[in-house]
Structures are given as C-alpha cells and as structure tokens.
Design an enzyme around this catalytic site. Structure first.
Site, PDB file in Angstrom:
ATOM      1  N   HIS A  13       0.870  -1.210   0.000  1.00 37.44           N
ATOM      2  CA  HIS A  13       0.000   0.000   0.000  1.00 37.44           C
ATOM      3  C   HIS A  13       0.891   1.239   0.000  1.00 37.44           C
ATOM      4  O   HIS A  13       1.488   1.580   1.027  1.00 37.44           O
ATOM      5  CB  HIS A  13      -0.913   0.016   1.224  1.00 37.44           C
ATOM      6  CG  HIS A  13      -1.892   1.161   1.220  1.00 37.44           C
ATOM      7  ND1 HIS A  13      -3.251   0.985   1.333  1.00 37.44           N
ATOM      8  CD2 HIS A  13      -1.720   2.503   1.099  1.00 37.44           C
ATOM      9  CE1 HIS A  13      -3.860   2.153   1.299  1.00 37.44           C
ATOM     10  NE2 HIS A  13      -2.949   3.110   1.155  1.00 37.44           N
ATOM     11  N   HIS A  15       1.631   5.386  -1.721  1.00 33.83           N
ATOM     12  CA  HIS A  15       1.316   6.579  -2.528  1.00 33.83           C
ATOM     13  C   HIS A  15       2.629   7.171  -3.037  1.00 33.83           C
ATOM     14  O   HIS A  15       3.466   7.600  -2.219  1.00 33.83           O
ATOM     15  CB  HIS A  15       0.599   7.628  -1.674  1.00 33.83           C
ATOM     16  CG  HIS A  15      -0.687   7.131  -1.073  1.00 33.83           C
ATOM     17  ND1 HIS A  15      -1.913   7.340  -1.660  1.00 33.83           N
ATOM     18  CD2 HIS A  15      -0.928   6.404   0.050  1.00 33.83           C
ATOM     19  CE1 HIS A  15      -2.855   6.785  -0.914  1.00 33.83           C
ATOM     20  NE2 HIS A  15      -2.292   6.210   0.124  1.00 33.83           N
ATOM     21  N   LEU A  16       2.803   7.206  -4.349  1.00 34.59           N
ATOM     22  CA  LEU A  16       4.042   7.776  -4.915  1.00 34.59           C
ATOM     23  C   LEU A  16       3.839   9.177  -5.469  1.00 34.59           C
ATOM     24  O   LEU A  16       4.815   9.863  -5.755  1.00 34.59           O
ATOM     25  CB  LEU A  16       4.585   6.875  -6.022  1.00 34.59           C
ATOM     26  CG  LEU A  16       5.147   5.520  -5.582  1.00 34.59           C
ATOM     27  CD1 LEU A  16       5.478   4.670  -6.803  1.00 34.59           C
ATOM     28  CD2 LEU A  16       6.378   5.685  -4.704  1.00 34.59           C
ATOM     29  N   ARG A  17       2.563   9.591  -5.672  1.00 34.70           N
ATOM     30  CA  ARG A  17       2.248  10.887  -6.307  1.00 34.70           C
ATOM     31  C   ARG A  17       2.733  10.876  -7.751  1.00 34.70           C
ATOM     32  O   ARG A  17       2.929   9.836  -8.345  1.00 34.70           O
ATOM     33  CB  ARG A  17       2.836  12.075  -5.518  1.00 34.70           C
ATOM     34  CG  ARG A  17       2.600  12.042  -4.008  1.00 34.70           C
ATOM     35  CD  ARG A  17       1.165  11.906  -3.610  1.00 34.70           C
ATOM     36  NE  ARG A  17       0.993  12.095  -2.160  1.00 34.70           N
ATOM     37  CZ  ARG A  17      -0.070  11.680  -1.486  1.00 34.70           C
ATOM     38  NH1 ARG A  17      -1.049  11.020  -2.088  1.00 34.70           N
ATOM     39  NH2 ARG A  17      -0.171  11.907  -0.187  1.00 34.70           N
ATOM     40  N   ASN A  41      -4.904   7.581  -6.091  1.00 35.80           N
ATOM     41  CA  ASN A  41      -5.582   8.858  -5.759  1.00 35.80           C
ATOM     42  C   ASN A  41      -4.755  10.071  -6.193  1.00 35.80           C
ATOM     43  O   ASN A  41      -4.441  10.946  -5.400  1.00 35.80           O
ATOM     44  CB  ASN A  41      -5.937   8.919  -4.263  1.00 35.80           C
ATOM     45  CG  ASN A  41      -4.713   8.872  -3.350  1.00 35.80           C
ATOM     46  OD1 ASN A  41      -3.687   8.308  -3.702  1.00 35.80           O
ATOM     47  ND2 ASN A  41      -4.840   9.465  -2.168  1.00 35.80           N
ATOM     48  N   LYS A  96      -9.169   0.086  -5.897  1.00 39.32           N
ATOM     49  CA  LYS A  96      -9.236   0.730  -4.584  1.00 39.32           C
ATOM     50  C   LYS A  96     -10.587   1.408  -4.388  1.00 39.32           C
ATOM     51  O   LYS A  96     -11.014   2.213  -5.218  1.00 39.32           O
ATOM     52  CB  LYS A  96      -8.115   1.769  -4.478  1.00 39.32           C
ATOM     53  CG  LYS A  96      -8.044   2.505  -3.149  1.00 39.32           C
ATOM     54  CD  LYS A  96      -7.582   1.598  -2.015  1.00 39.32           C
ATOM     55  CE  LYS A  96      -7.691   2.274  -0.665  1.00 39.32           C
ATOM     56  NZ  LYS A  96      -6.689   3.314  -0.459  1.00 39.32           N
ATOM     57  N   HIS A 133     -10.485   1.434   1.714  1.00 40.35           N
ATOM     58  CA  HIS A 133     -10.242   2.425   2.764  1.00 40.35           C
ATOM     59  C   HIS A 133     -11.472   2.322   3.662  1.00 40.35           C
ATOM     60  O   HIS A 133     -12.550   2.791   3.302  1.00 40.35           O
ATOM     61  CB  HIS A 133     -10.085   3.835   2.188  1.00 40.35           C
ATOM     62  CG  HIS A 133      -9.793   4.846   3.257  1.00 40.35           C
ATOM     63  ND1 HIS A 133      -8.573   5.461   3.391  1.00 40.35           N
ATOM     64  CD2 HIS A 133     -10.561   5.316   4.268  1.00 40.35           C
ATOM     65  CE1 HIS A 133      -8.596   6.274   4.444  1.00 40.35           C
ATOM     66  NE2 HIS A 133      -9.804   6.208   4.984  1.00 40.35           N
ATOM     67  N   HIS A 171      -4.660  -0.489   5.834  1.00 37.83           N
ATOM     68  CA  HIS A 171      -4.192   0.306   6.983  1.00 37.83           C
ATOM     69  C   HIS A 171      -5.149   0.250   8.182  1.00 37.83           C
ATOM     70  O   HIS A 171      -5.679   1.268   8.636  1.00 37.83           O
ATOM     71  CB  HIS A 171      -3.896   1.758   6.600  1.00 37.83           C
ATOM     72  CG  HIS A 171      -4.880   2.415   5.668  1.00 37.83           C
ATOM     73  ND1 HIS A 171      -6.231   2.452   5.896  1.00 37.83           N
ATOM     74  CD2 HIS A 171      -4.692   3.069   4.501  1.00 37.83           C
ATOM     75  CE1 HIS A 171      -6.812   3.105   4.907  1.00 37.83           C
ATOM     76  NE2 HIS A 171      -5.917   3.482   4.050  1.00 37.83           N
ATOM     77  N   LEU A 216      -4.789   9.293   7.910  1.00 42.34           N
ATOM     78  CA  LEU A 216      -6.105   8.671   7.973  1.00 42.34           C
ATOM     79  C   LEU A 216      -5.991   7.216   7.559  1.00 42.34           C
ATOM     80  O   LEU A 216      -5.262   6.912   6.618  1.00 42.34           O
ATOM     81  CB  LEU A 216      -7.088   9.418   7.051  1.00 42.34           C
ATOM     82  CG  LEU A 216      -7.500  10.797   7.578  1.00 42.34           C
ATOM     83  CD1 LEU A 216      -8.271  11.576   6.525  1.00 42.34           C
ATOM     84  CD2 LEU A 216      -8.337  10.655   8.860  1.00 42.34           C
ATOM     85  N   ASP A 244       1.417   2.650   3.547  1.00 45.22           N
ATOM     86  CA  ASP A 244       0.579   3.836   3.358  1.00 45.22           C
ATOM     87  C   ASP A 244       1.434   5.101   3.370  1.00 45.22           C
ATOM     88  O   ASP A 244       0.965   6.175   3.743  1.00 45.22           O
ATOM     89  CB  ASP A 244      -0.538   3.915   4.401  1.00 45.22           C
ATOM     90  CG  ASP A 244      -1.627   4.918   4.017  1.00 45.22           C
ATOM     91  OD1 ASP A 244      -1.760   5.222   2.823  1.00 45.22           O
ATOM     92  OD2 ASP A 244      -2.326   5.408   4.931  1.00 45.22           O
ATOM     93  N   HIS A 248       3.339  14.527   1.717  1.00 45.30           N
ATOM     94  CA  HIS A 248       2.806  15.886   1.535  1.00 45.30           C
ATOM     95  C   HIS A 248       3.943  16.838   1.910  1.00 45.30           C
ATOM     96  O   HIS A 248       4.666  16.587   2.880  1.00 45.30           O
ATOM     97  CB  HIS A 248       1.625  16.147   2.478  1.00 45.30           C
ATOM     98  CG  HIS A 248       0.409  15.329   2.184  1.00 45.30           C
ATOM     99  ND1 HIS A 248      -0.521  15.679   1.220  1.00 45.30           N
ATOM    100  CD2 HIS A 248      -0.030  14.167   2.716  1.00 45.30           C
ATOM    101  CE1 HIS A 248      -1.486  14.771   1.186  1.00 45.30           C
ATOM    102  NE2 HIS A 248      -1.218  13.833   2.080  1.00 45.30           N
ATOM    103  N   ALA A 260      -3.599  14.922   5.567  1.00 44.83           N
ATOM    104  CA  ALA A 260      -3.390  13.620   6.204  1.00 44.83           C
ATOM    105  C   ALA A 260      -2.392  12.814   5.407  1.00 44.83           C
ATOM    106  O   ALA A 260      -2.510  12.710   4.190  1.00 44.83           O
ATOM    107  CB  ALA A 260      -4.709  12.873   6.285  1.00 44.83           C
TER     108      ALA A 260
END
Ligand code: NCD
Ligand code: ZN
Length: 341
Positions: A13, A15-17, A41, A96, A133, A171, A216, A244, A248, A260
């Site tokens: 899980h 997030h690489l952006r 996302n 997802k 989620h 998560h 979150l 996760d 940011h 978050a």
C-alpha cells in the site's frame, strides 16, 4: 543479534504521487522494496486502465528496480468492463475503494457501494482484490469510530453478499478491524502501517498537535495500537506490510488545515524493525514483510534478500521533495536497525 537478513520485502500500500517528486518517492521505496501496490488517488484519479498504463510508464521511467503493481480508483461509474480491461492488461493488480470524502483526493470516490456492485461482481469472478479504505464518512460519526462503523455498515454486508470476493482491509487501526479480519475467510487480509504499530493518539495530541503524525485513518487509543501489535506478534498470515507512505510537502502538513499522510518510505523497513523489536517479535518480521502479502496476492515470493544491521542511526529531520521540503515519519528519531547499503 547484529544482522538480520530477510527475503526482500514488498509494500502492499503506497502513494508515490506524480511529477517531479517521483525522483524522490520511487527511489526511497526502491531502496528496500521489490514491488509496491501503487495507490490511484492522483489528481485526477487513475480511473481507467489507460491511465494506469501511462502512470506506470512514468514510474518505470525513474529507472529503479521497483516493480509497480497498479490499481484503479473506483468511482460510482466504474463498469465491470473496465475491471475486465484492467485485469486483461496484466498490469492492474487490484482496485481501490475510497468512500467519497473519506481521505485525501477521495472526492471522486464511491458515494454508495450499491453503485459498484457490477464492478465488484466482476472482481469476485476474476479473483482480483478489492482494496478498501475502511471508514464511513457521515458527518455524525466520530472520527475515532469511523473504522468500526465501516465494518458494521459496509464491509460485513459486502462480504456476505460477495462471499468469494478477495478483499484487503487497508491500513487497519483498531482491535475491531484486526478481529474482523482474523475471523473472516482466507480471502480477506489486511495491511498495517508502521505508524499504527509505533504510535497512538497520545503521540499525535499530547503536548501539542504533531501534524506529521496525522494520517487517515487517524491514530487510535493505545489499546488499539496494542491489538495491532499483538496481531503481528501472533504471526497470523492474513496481515502484511503496507506502509501507506503518503507524502505531503511540509507546508501542506504544518497548516491551519493540515493534510493527512505520513511519509515513511525513507526508513520504512527500519521503522517496522523498530516496532517488531519493541514487542519482541523480530522473528515474525520476515513473513509479515516478505511472504504474507505475496501469498495473498498469489504472486511469487521474492528470491533476493536485504540485510538490516544493528546500527543506531537518526532519521533525517527533513528531505527535499521536488521544489519543497518533506518531513519523514520518525524525523530526528534514533532507530536501532539500518538497511545495509
Ligand atoms: C493518504 C494520502 O495522502 O493520499 N493519506 C493518509 O492519511 N493515509 C490517503 C489515504 O490512504 O487515506
Ligand atoms: Zn493510503
């Protein structure tokens, strides 16, 4: 013990952006992980197979040995055909479910799960995992109760309706979620982050708000942290590593309305080692990090290894993040284990 050699782990899980920050995020992950399940996302979200193929090309262009396992973002309009297309592409490995409004970039998520029954039916037929989620979003539900509410109101009924569905409760943060997954069929698994093993809501709130610990689902009380620790210490193979890691920029976190997400990739495996050592469960780390997720997804386990050395080191206070700065999870903390270069 001075050295700990593990089969190379995977991050189930992540997030690489997108854009210039990929230089940082992809290589920080590749330093330790072989494969990673890439969350969709983005803005705009990755809702089609074509978008997932393009995004994967941008990740592969970073030139690391990371193998990205792509996902699609479910919306109210995701069709069964799009699921089939993703599966046939061979690069989309899961989809997802973000309840609309639950978290960062979830506005286009699902407003009512009934809207996507055809897509879920197709997932069940194909044996492709639904990643959830697990938080309800109604204004009246207290933020600390949103995961439990999701189990009762959404997840349990969904799994009753689709008993052969493969599903990852992402998560997890509560004893209720851990128990639910432990008692569910073998088609239901869960990821656990380093922050939910290492911290609880006192760490987030006592003595001042720590925006870099805000993610979150939000950190819960210490009894829930303990339940997650007990579950990983038990060696239950339904639970596996999913950081996760969700970067940011510093300014977006240290704000009147802070984002978050915790950025753990630069020290992920060391943070997990710290958490497992603290509960005297280092012998359970390899299966959690390197076997259980691959087995759940029906993929081969990795064959190469990484080595952690017992060597005190400090997580950097800050790192560059594109044109910005980012504060990693555990910034400034001393960790006991360090990945051998
Ligand atoms: C994630 C993000 O920033 O994309 N944030 C987080 O707190 N975990 C979204 C998510 O996984 O909820
Ligand atoms: Zn996430």
């Amino acid at each position: 013990m001075q050295a700990l050699t593990l089969t190379r782990p995977d991050d189930w899980h992540l997030h690489l952006r997108d854009g210039p920050v990929l230089t940082r995020t992809v290589s920080d992950t590749a330093r330790q992980f072989s494969r990673a399940v890439i969350m969709p996302n983005l803005t705009p979200p990755v809702v089609t197979t074509a978008m997932a193929i393009d995004y994967k090309a941008r990740l592969d262009a970073q030139g690391t040995r990371l193998t990205p396992l792509m996902t699609l973002y479910l919306t109210d309009n995701t069709s069964a055909q799009e699921i089939q297309r993703g599966y046939d592409s061979g690069i989309v490995k899961a989809v997802k479910l973000y309840p609309a409004g639950a978290t960062t970039n979830s506005a286009a998520g699902v407003t009512n799960i009934e809207h996507i029954y055809p897509a879920i039916e197709m997932l069940q037929e194909l044996g492709m995992p639904l990643l959830v989620h697990g938080e309800v979003t109604h204004q009246d539900v207290d933020i600390f109760d949103r995961e439990k509410g999701f189990i009762d109101q959404q997840l349990a009924p969904l799994l009753d309706r689709f008993p052969r569905l493969k599903c990852v409760f992402e998560h997890i943060t509560t004893s209720e979620a851990a128990q639910f997954v432990a008692q569910a069929s073998e088609r239901v698994g869960a990821t656990i982050t380093p922050q939910h093993l290492l911290y609880n809501r006192n760490d987030l709130l006592v003595g001042g708000v720590k925006p870099h610990l805000y993610c979150l689902p939000v950190l819960k009380r210490n009894t829930h942290q303990q339940a997650l620790q007990d579950m990983v210490a038990s060696g239950n193979n339904k639970f596996f590593l999913g950081t996760d890691s969700a970067p940011h920029a510093q300014g977006a976190k240290e704000s009147a309305c802070g984002c978050a997400g915790c950025y753990s990739s630069p020290a992920a495996i060391e943070l997990y080692a710290q958490a497992f050592e603290a509960i005297d469960a280092l012998d359970k780390l390899e299966a959690f990090a390197s076997f259980n997720g691959a087995d759940f997804y029906g993929l081969a386990r990795n064959t190469d290894t990484i080595t952690l050395l017992r060597n005190s080191w400090q997580v950097p206070e800050s790192l560059t993040y594109g044109a910005d700065v980012i504060i990693p999870l555990g910034a400034g903390q001393t960790l006991n284990w360090q990945l051998q270069a």
